[in-house]
Motif scaffolding. Structure first.
Motif, mmCIF file in Angstrom:
data_model
loop_
_atom_site.group_PDB
_atom_site.id
_atom_site.type_symbol
_atom_site.label_atom_id
_atom_site.label_comp_id
_atom_site.label_asym_id
_atom_site.label_seq_id
_atom_site.Cartn_x
_atom_site.Cartn_y
_atom_site.Cartn_z
ATOM 1 N N ILE A 169 -64.220 44.823 -17.986
ATOM 2 C CA ILE A 169 -64.342 43.459 -18.501
ATOM 3 C C ILE A 169 -63.009 42.736 -18.410
ATOM 4 C CG2 ILE A 169 -64.753 42.087 -20.584
ATOM 5 C CD1 ILE A 169 -66.845 44.319 -21.346
ATOM 6 N N VAL A 170 -61.932 43.385 -18.831
ATOM 7 C CA VAL A 170 -60.605 42.771 -18.801
ATOM 8 C C VAL A 170 -60.159 42.515 -17.367
ATOM 9 C CG1 VAL A 170 -58.173 43.157 -19.352
ATOM 10 C CG2 VAL A 170 -59.928 43.654 -21.058
ATOM 11 N N ALA A 171 -60.492 43.417 -16.452
ATOM 12 C CA ALA A 171 -60.098 43.258 -15.049
ATOM 13 C C ALA A 171 -60.687 41.988 -14.440
ATOM 14 C CB ALA A 171 -60.517 44.482 -14.244
ATOM 15 N N VAL A 172 -61.807 41.535 -14.957
ATOM 16 C CA VAL A 172 -62.395 40.283 -14.474
ATOM 17 C C VAL A 172 -61.432 39.120 -14.710
ATOM 18 C CG1 VAL A 172 -64.285 38.633 -14.842
ATOM 19 C CG2 VAL A 172 -64.768 41.073 -14.691
ATOM 20 N N GLY A 173 -60.667 39.169 -15.794
ATOM 21 C CA GLY A 173 -59.681 38.127 -16.065
ATOM 22 C C GLY A 173 -58.665 38.000 -14.945
ATOM 23 N N ALA A 174 -58.240 39.130 -14.380
ATOM 24 C CA ALA A 174 -57.298 39.107 -13.252
ATOM 25 C C ALA A 174 -57.942 38.461 -12.039
ATOM 26 C CB ALA A 174 -56.829 40.515 -12.920
ATOM 27 N N LEU A 175 -59.198 38.782 -11.797
ATOM 28 C CA LEU A 175 -59.894 38.173 -10.661
ATOM 29 C C LEU A 175 -60.014 36.666 -10.834
ATOM 30 C CD1 LEU A 175 -62.750 40.802 -10.140
ATOM 31 C CD2 LEU A 175 -60.656 40.507 -8.781
ATOM 32 N N ILE A 176 -60.294 36.235 -12.042
ATOM 33 C CA ILE A 176 -60.403 34.803 -12.306
ATOM 34 C C ILE A 176 -59.062 34.121 -12.071
ATOM 35 C CG2 ILE A 176 -60.783 33.069 -14.112
ATOM 36 C CD1 ILE A 176 -62.919 35.038 -15.266
ATOM 37 N N ALA A 177 -57.981 34.720 -12.559
ATOM 38 C CA ALA A 177 -56.645 34.138 -12.386
ATOM 39 C C ALA A 177 -56.235 34.070 -10.919
ATOM 40 C CB ALA A 177 -55.615 34.923 -13.188
ATOM 41 N N GLU A 178 -56.819 34.907 -10.084
ATOM 42 C CA GLU A 178 -56.511 34.903 -8.652
ATOM 43 C C GLU A 178 -57.426 33.985 -7.852
ATOM 44 O OE1 GLU A 178 -56.883 39.097 -8.072
ATOM 45 O OE2 GLU A 178 -54.773 39.465 -8.507
ATOM 46 N N ASP A 179 -58.390 33.359 -8.492
ATOM 47 C CA ASP A 179 -59.369 32.500 -7.814
ATOM 48 C C ASP A 179 -58.675 31.300 -7.157
ATOM 49 O OD1 ASP A 179 -61.245 30.465 -7.229
ATOM 50 O OD2 ASP A 179 -62.625 31.202 -8.733
ATOM 51 N N PRO A 180 -58.779 31.159 -5.845
ATOM 52 C CA PRO A 180 -58.110 30.057 -5.146
ATOM 53 C C PRO A 180 -58.594 28.675 -5.589
ATOM 54 C CG PRO A 180 -58.978 31.664 -3.565
ATOM 55 C CD PRO A 180 -59.460 32.068 -4.928
ATOM 56 N N GLN A 181 -59.871 28.535 -5.874
ATOM 57 C CA GLN A 181 -60.381 27.233 -6.307
ATOM 58 C C GLN A 181 -59.833 26.847 -7.668
ATOM 59 O OE1 GLN A 181 -64.640 27.775 -5.878
ATOM 60 N NE2 GLN A 181 -64.605 26.573 -3.983
ATOM 61 N N LEU A 182 -59.722 27.796 -8.562
ATOM 62 C CA LEU A 182 -59.155 27.548 -9.882
ATOM 63 C C LEU A 182 -57.705 27.093 -9.740
ATOM 64 C CD1 LEU A 182 -59.785 27.927 -12.981
ATOM 65 C CD2 LEU A 182 -58.599 30.100 -12.748
ATOM 66 N N ARG A 183 -56.947 27.795 -8.910
ATOM 67 C CA ARG A 183 -55.545 27.446 -8.684
ATOM 68 C C ARG A 183 -55.404 26.087 -8.011
ATOM 69 N NH1 ARG A 183 -51.701 32.307 -7.660
ATOM 70 N NH2 ARG A 183 -52.539 33.851 -9.083
ATOM 71 N N ASP A 184 -56.269 25.797 -7.043
ATOM 72 C CA ASP A 184 -56.202 24.500 -6.360
ATOM 73 C C ASP A 184 -56.380 23.355 -7.341
ATOM 74 O OD1 ASP A 184 -55.783 25.683 -3.900
ATOM 75 O OD2 ASP A 184 -57.858 25.442 -3.213
ATOM 76 N N GLY A 185 -57.332 23.497 -8.255
ATOM 77 C CA GLY A 185 -57.568 22.452 -9.247
ATOM 78 C C GLY A 185 -56.353 22.223 -10.135
ATOM 79 N N ALA A 186 -55.716 23.296 -10.551
ATOM 80 C CA ALA A 186 -54.523 23.179 -11.396
ATOM 81 C C ALA A 186 -53.362 22.570 -10.611
ATOM 82 C CB ALA A 186 -54.133 24.541 -11.958
ATOM 83 N N ARG A 187 -53.196 22.980 -9.350
ATOM 84 C CA ARG A 187 -52.127 22.404 -8.517
ATOM 85 C C ARG A 187 -52.325 20.904 -8.341
ATOM 86 N NH1 ARG A 187 -53.499 26.130 -4.500
ATOM 87 N NH2 ARG A 187 -52.660 28.145 -5.031
ATOM 88 N N ARG A 188 -53.574 20.501 -8.065
ATOM 89 C CA ARG A 188 -53.865 19.066 -7.891
ATOM 90 C C ARG A 188 -53.542 18.290 -9.161
ATOM 91 N NH1 ARG A 188 -57.978 20.935 -4.752
ATOM 92 N NH2 ARG A 188 -59.496 20.954 -6.423
ATOM 93 N N ALA A 189 -53.887 18.860 -10.296
ATOM 94 C CA ALA A 189 -53.607 18.180 -11.568
ATOM 95 C C ALA A 189 -52.103 17.979 -11.752
ATOM 96 C CB ALA A 189 -54.192 18.975 -12.729
ATOM 97 N N VAL A 190 -51.296 18.977 -11.409
ATOM 98 C CA VAL A 190 -49.836 18.857 -11.526
ATOM 99 C C VAL A 190 -49.320 17.803 -10.551
ATOM 100 C CG1 VAL A 190 -47.650 20.069 -11.078
ATOM 101 C CG2 VAL A 190 -49.426 21.144 -12.471
ATOM 102 N N GLU A 191 -49.851 17.817 -9.338
ATOM 103 C CA GLU A 191 -49.432 16.820 -8.342
ATOM 104 C C GLU A 191 -49.758 15.397 -8.798
ATOM 105 O OE1 GLU A 191 -51.391 18.268 -4.860
ATOM 106 O OE2 GLU A 191 -49.965 19.935 -4.613
ATOM 107 N N LEU A 192 -50.800 15.269 -9.626
ATOM 108 C CA LEU A 192 -51.188 13.957 -10.156
ATOM 109 C C LEU A 192 -50.458 13.614 -11.450
ATOM 110 C CD1 LEU A 192 -55.010 14.079 -9.418
ATOM 111 C CD2 LEU A 192 -53.267 12.718 -8.212
ATOM 112 N N GLY A 193 -49.543 14.505 -11.876
ATOM 113 C CA GLY A 193 -48.718 14.198 -13.034
ATOM 114 C C GLY A 193 -48.986 14.978 -14.297
ATOM 115 N N ALA A 194 -49.951 15.882 -14.271
ATOM 116 C CA ALA A 194 -50.250 16.671 -15.470
ATOM 117 C C ALA A 194 -49.131 17.680 -15.709
ATOM 118 C CB ALA A 194 -51.567 17.414 -15.312
ATOM 119 N N LYS A 195 -48.937 18.042 -16.961
ATOM 120 C CA LYS A 195 -47.999 19.108 -17.304
ATOM 121 C C LYS A 195 -48.589 20.424 -16.772
ATOM 122 C CE LYS A 195 -46.592 16.763 -21.494
ATOM 123 N NZ LYS A 195 -46.688 16.740 -22.938
ATOM 124 N N ALA A 196 -47.712 21.290 -16.299
ATOM 125 C CA ALA A 196 -48.173 22.556 -15.726
ATOM 126 C C ALA A 196 -49.007 23.346 -16.727
ATOM 127 C CB ALA A 196 -46.999 23.380 -15.225
#
Length: 104
Positions: free
Chosen positions: A70-97
């Motif tokens: 169950i805990v290992a799923v958290g690592a997989l989620i954190a490695e999800d490219p789509q999740l990371r892309d969304g966060a990167r876009r938000a930072v590029e648009l001015g959001a705090k990291a």
């Protein structure tokens, strides 16, 4: 430690006790005077994935294989490219990291 109640939105019903890590919002800076970047977001997700993998390994070593999976799923989620892309876009648009990572 002073006992406290933290209202949250739970993934499932029930009551839990334990330590809470309360995140404090910071300015959009990495402490070196430059704005947070997509690299900071990736570093944050990498750190989270590492922590989940380490915890999963400890659980597995202690004989708690179901919990480790169950805990290992958290690592997989954190490695999800789509999740990371969304966060990167938000930072590029001015959001705090930190806000971008938590919101992702």
């Amino acid at each position: 430690m002073t006992p406290a109640v933290f209202p949250v939105v739970a993934a499932s019903g029930g009551v839990a006790t334990g330590r809470a890590l309360v995140l404090r919002r910071r300015t959009n800076s990495n402490g070196h005077g430059r704005a947070a970047s997509a690299l900071d977001v990736d570093a944050a997700f990498d750190h989270v994935a590492e922590e989940f993998r380490a915890l999963a390994d400890r659980l597995q070593s202690a004989g708690h294989s179901d919990e480790a999976e169950i805990v290992a799923v958290g690592a997989l989620i954190a490695e999800d490219p789509q999740l990371r892309d969304g966060a990167r876009r938000a930072v590029e648009l001015g959001a705090k990291a930190a806000d971008a990572v938590v919101a992702a």
